[in-house]
Design a protein around this motif. Structure first.
Motif, PDB file in Angstrom:
ATOM      1  N   VAL A 155       0.812  -1.226   0.000  1.00 30.65           N
ATOM      2  CA  VAL A 155       0.000   0.000   0.000  1.00 30.65           C
ATOM      3  C   VAL A 155       0.842   1.270   0.000  1.00 30.65           C
ATOM      4  O   VAL A 155       0.501   2.257   0.631  1.00 30.65           O
ATOM      5  N   ALA A 156       1.943   1.240  -0.733  1.00 31.53           N
ATOM      6  CA  ALA A 156       2.810   2.413  -0.830  1.00 31.53           C
ATOM      7  C   ALA A 156       3.513   2.438  -2.183  1.00 31.53           C
ATOM      8  O   ALA A 156       4.674   2.824  -2.281  1.00 31.53           O
ATOM      9  N   ALA A 157       2.811   2.053  -3.242  1.00 30.61           N
ATOM     10  CA  ALA A 157       3.451   1.852  -4.545  1.00 30.61           C
ATOM     11  C   ALA A 157       4.212   3.077  -5.055  1.00 30.61           C
ATOM     12  O   ALA A 157       5.357   2.943  -5.501  1.00 30.61           O
ATOM     13  N   PRO A 158       3.647   4.298  -5.021  1.00 33.09           N
ATOM     14  CA  PRO A 158       4.412   5.445  -5.526  1.00 33.09           C
ATOM     15  C   PRO A 158       5.679   5.706  -4.708  1.00 33.09           C
ATOM     16  O   PRO A 158       6.716   6.055  -5.267  1.00 33.09           O
ATOM     17  N   TYR A 159       5.589   5.544  -3.398  1.00 29.47           N
ATOM     18  CA  TYR A 159       6.756   5.753  -2.536  1.00 29.47           C
ATOM     19  C   TYR A 159       7.833   4.717  -2.837  1.00 29.47           C
ATOM     20  O   TYR A 159       9.025   5.054  -2.948  1.00 29.47           O
ATOM     21  N   VAL A 160       7.424   3.451  -2.992  1.00 29.22           N
ATOM     22  CA  VAL A 160       8.370   2.386  -3.328  1.00 29.22           C
ATOM     23  C   VAL A 160       9.038   2.684  -4.671  1.00 29.22           C
ATOM     24  O   VAL A 160      10.258   2.566  -4.815  1.00 29.22           O
ATOM     25  N   ALA A 161       8.239   3.092  -5.656  1.00 27.22           N
ATOM     26  CA  ALA A 161       8.791   3.421  -6.970  1.00 27.22           C
ATOM     27  C   ALA A 161       9.768   4.586  -6.878  1.00 27.22           C
ATOM     28  O   ALA A 161      10.846   4.567  -7.483  1.00 27.22           O
ATOM     29  N   ALA A 162       9.408   5.603  -6.101  1.00 29.42           N
ATOM     30  CA  ALA A 162      10.263   6.781  -5.970  1.00 29.42           C
ATOM     31  C   ALA A 162      11.588   6.433  -5.311  1.00 29.42           C
ATOM     32  O   ALA A 162      12.657   6.880  -5.758  1.00 29.42           O
ATOM     33  N   LYS A 163      11.544   5.633  -4.261  1.00 35.39           N
ATOM     34  CA  LYS A 163      12.773   5.319  -3.545  1.00 35.39           C
ATOM     35  C   LYS A 163      13.651   4.341  -4.330  1.00 35.39           C
ATOM     36  O   LYS A 163      14.892   4.362  -4.199  1.00 35.39           O
ATOM     37  N   HIS A 164      13.048   3.483  -5.172  1.00 34.11           N
ATOM     38  CA  HIS A 164      13.850   2.705  -6.112  1.00 34.11           C
ATOM     39  C   HIS A 164      14.533   3.636  -7.107  1.00 34.11           C
ATOM     40  O   HIS A 164      15.700   3.443  -7.473  1.00 34.11           O
ATOM     41  N   ALA A 165      13.817   4.666  -7.557  1.00 35.44           N
ATOM     42  CA  ALA A 165      14.388   5.619  -8.509  1.00 35.44           C
ATOM     43  C   ALA A 165      15.562   6.376  -7.911  1.00 35.44           C
ATOM     44  O   ALA A 165      16.540   6.681  -8.603  1.00 35.44           O
ATOM     45  N   VAL A 166      15.488   6.689  -6.618  1.00 34.32           N
ATOM     46  CA  VAL A 166      16.606   7.361  -5.950  1.00 34.32           C
ATOM     47  C   VAL A 166      17.867   6.502  -6.044  1.00 34.32           C
ATOM     48  O   VAL A 166      18.969   7.007  -6.307  1.00 34.32           O
ATOM     49  N   ILE A 167      17.716   5.202  -5.847  1.00 35.76           N
ATOM     50  CA  ILE A 167      18.867   4.307  -5.955  1.00 35.76           C
ATOM     51  C   ILE A 167      19.386   4.295  -7.388  1.00 35.76           C
ATOM     52  O   ILE A 167      20.605   4.310  -7.629  1.00 35.76           O
ATOM     53  N   GLY A 168      18.495   4.310  -8.368  1.00 33.93           N
ATOM     54  CA  GLY A 168      18.926   4.369  -9.761  1.00 33.93           C
ATOM     55  C   GLY A 168      19.687   5.638 -10.079  1.00 33.93           C
ATOM     56  O   GLY A 168      20.739   5.602 -10.743  1.00 33.93           O
ATOM     57  N   LEU A 169      19.194   6.767  -9.615  1.00 33.20           N
ATOM     58  CA  LEU A 169      19.893   8.034  -9.825  1.00 33.20           C
ATOM     59  C   LEU A 169      21.261   8.028  -9.137  1.00 33.20           C
ATOM     60  O   LEU A 169      22.253   8.539  -9.678  1.00 33.20           O
ATOM     61  N   THR A 170      21.303   7.457  -7.944  1.00 37.20           N
ATOM     62  CA  THR A 170      22.564   7.375  -7.199  1.00 37.20           C
ATOM     63  C   THR A 170      23.597   6.586  -7.983  1.00 37.20           C
ATOM     64  O   THR A 170      24.749   7.020  -8.155  1.00 37.20           O
ATOM     65  N   ARG A 171      23.214   5.448  -8.484  1.00 39.81           N
ATOM     66  CA  ARG A 171      24.155   4.596  -9.220  1.00 39.81           C
ATOM     67  C   ARG A 171      24.575   5.237 -10.540  1.00 39.81           C
ATOM     68  O   ARG A 171      25.746   5.180 -10.927  1.00 39.81           O
ATOM     69  N   ALA A 172      23.622   5.866 -11.215  1.00 39.99           N
ATOM     70  CA  ALA A 172      23.947   6.512 -12.488  1.00 39.99           C
ATOM     71  C   ALA A 172      24.940   7.647 -12.288  1.00 39.99           C
ATOM     72  O   ALA A 172      25.928   7.778 -13.034  1.00 39.99           O
ATOM     73  N   ALA A 173      24.697   8.489 -11.278  1.00 43.55           N
ATOM     74  CA  ALA A 173      25.598   9.611 -11.022  1.00 43.55           C
ATOM     75  C   ALA A 173      26.964   9.119 -10.558  1.00 43.55           C
ATOM     76  O   ALA A 173      28.007   9.677 -10.943  1.00 43.55           O
ATOM     77  N   ALA A 174      26.972   8.073  -9.734  1.00 42.81           N
ATOM     78  CA  ALA A 174      28.243   7.524  -9.259  1.00 42.81           C
ATOM     79  C   ALA A 174      29.091   7.030 -10.422  1.00 42.81           C
ATOM     80  O   ALA A 174      30.302   7.280 -10.486  1.00 42.81           O
ATOM     81  N   ALA A 175      28.462   6.326 -11.353  1.00 40.25           N
ATOM     82  CA  ALA A 175      29.188   5.794 -12.502  1.00 40.25           C
ATOM     83  C   ALA A 175      29.700   6.911 -13.404  1.00 40.25           C
ATOM     84  O   ALA A 175      30.816   6.842 -13.934  1.00 40.25           O
ATOM     85  N   GLU A 176      28.899   7.950 -13.559  1.00 42.81           N
ATOM     86  CA  GLU A 176      29.245   9.015 -14.495  1.00 42.81           C
ATOM     87  C   GLU A 176      30.360   9.919 -13.988  1.00 42.81           C
ATOM     88  O   GLU A 176      31.178  10.412 -14.784  1.00 42.81           O
ATOM     89  N   TYR A 177      30.433  10.133 -12.661  1.00 41.41           N
ATOM     90  CA  TYR A 177      31.348  11.152 -12.144  1.00 41.41           C
ATOM     91  C   TYR A 177      32.472  10.612 -11.261  1.00 41.41           C
ATOM     92  O   TYR A 177      33.255  11.394 -10.717  1.00 41.41           O
ATOM     93  N   ALA A 178      32.592   9.297 -11.136  1.00 37.98           N
ATOM     94  CA  ALA A 178      33.637   8.740 -10.268  1.00 37.98           C
ATOM     95  C   ALA A 178      35.028   9.182 -10.692  1.00 37.98           C
ATOM     96  O   ALA A 178      35.867   9.539  -9.853  1.00 37.98           O
TER      97      ALA A 178
END
Length: 255
Positions: A155-178
């Motif tokens: 019963v928290a689908a948008p929140y779950v989706a958003a917090k998964h997206a945060v992890i995706g953004l984190t990994r993408a930025a880490a890979a791009e700027y390391a």
């Protein structure tokens, strides 16, 4: 003594800093030697925390900020640069998650609000922080995800989706700027005793006990415990760590 502090001499921006994990981070980062810029929407709370930190000898200022507004996040980063000369670290903690409801009954407006704060807010902050850090040769960024970004919760689908997206953004930025000296990680807090969670506990009798029963360390986290993890990730003691999402959840995602 000061040289032994995790963040001695660093300039750090903390969003969502007017309460909960963000307010705890303001105190922990200042204790560890950082010069802090606190960002949130509630100016009265920001001023109160900044006054407290200054009274304790810290260098601190604030920027009234709605992270969903690009002009606001740009201004918060610029305030760090203008006031303290640069930006070394950022803890992108502003987030929001209410309105627990079955997915098929969830309205578009609530979905949009949750995604806007939790995903676009991180996006806006990352873009401005990375630009500032590239100017001075690097830095460290920590984003707040959630155990809901690691495992699904009902019963928290948008929140779950958003917090998964945060992890995706984190990994993408880490890979791009390391290679350019910028490390980007995330923390995934378990249930933490913030104002919002206290209200949830009061509104749903028994939910706190249910969560404790599902957690190997059967308790609720103090906001300071999440802030301590973020401070370590922002420090040079985690210098070979990037692209990681660190659960701070008492073992909840382990089982």
């Amino acid at each position: 003594m000061s040289e032994n502090r995790l963040l001695a001499g660093k300039v750090a921006l903390i969003t969502g800093a007017s309460s909960g994990i963000g307010a705890a981070a303001a105190r922990v980062f200042a204790r560890e030697g950082a010069k802090v810029v606190l960002a949130a929407r509630r100016e009265d709370r920001l001023k109160e925390i900044v006054d407290e930190l200054r009274a304790g000898g810290a260098e601190a200022t604030y920027a009234v900020t709605d992270v969903t507004r690009p002009d606001d996040t740009a201004e918060a980063v610029q305030q760090a640069v203008t006031t303290f000369g640069r930006l070394d670290a950022a803890f992108n903690n502003a987030g929001w998650g209410v309105g627990r409801s079955p997915l098929h009954k969830m309205g578009d407006q609530l979905y949009d609000e949750i995604m806007d704060v939790n995903v676009r807010g991180i996006w806006n902050c990352l873009r401005d922080e990375i630009a500032a850090m590239l100017e001075t040769g690097g830095g460290t960024i920590v984003n707040t995800s959630s155990v809901g970004g690691v495992v699904a919760t009902p019963v928290a689908a948008p929140y779950v989706a958003a917090k998964h997206a945060v992890i995706g953004l984190t990994r993408a930025a880490a890979a791009e700027y390391a290679a350019q000296g910028i490390r980007v990680n995330a923390v995934a807090p378990g249930t933490t005793r913030t104002e919002v969670v206290e209200q949830w506990f009061a509104a749903v009798p028994g939910i706190e006990e249910q969560l404790h029963a599902a957690t190997p360390q059967p308790r609720t986290a103090d906001p300071r415990e999440i802030a301590e993890a973020a401070a370590w990730l922002c420090s040079e003691r985690s210098s070979f760590v990037t692209g990681v999402t660190m659960p701070v959840d008492g073992g909840f995602t382990m089982v």
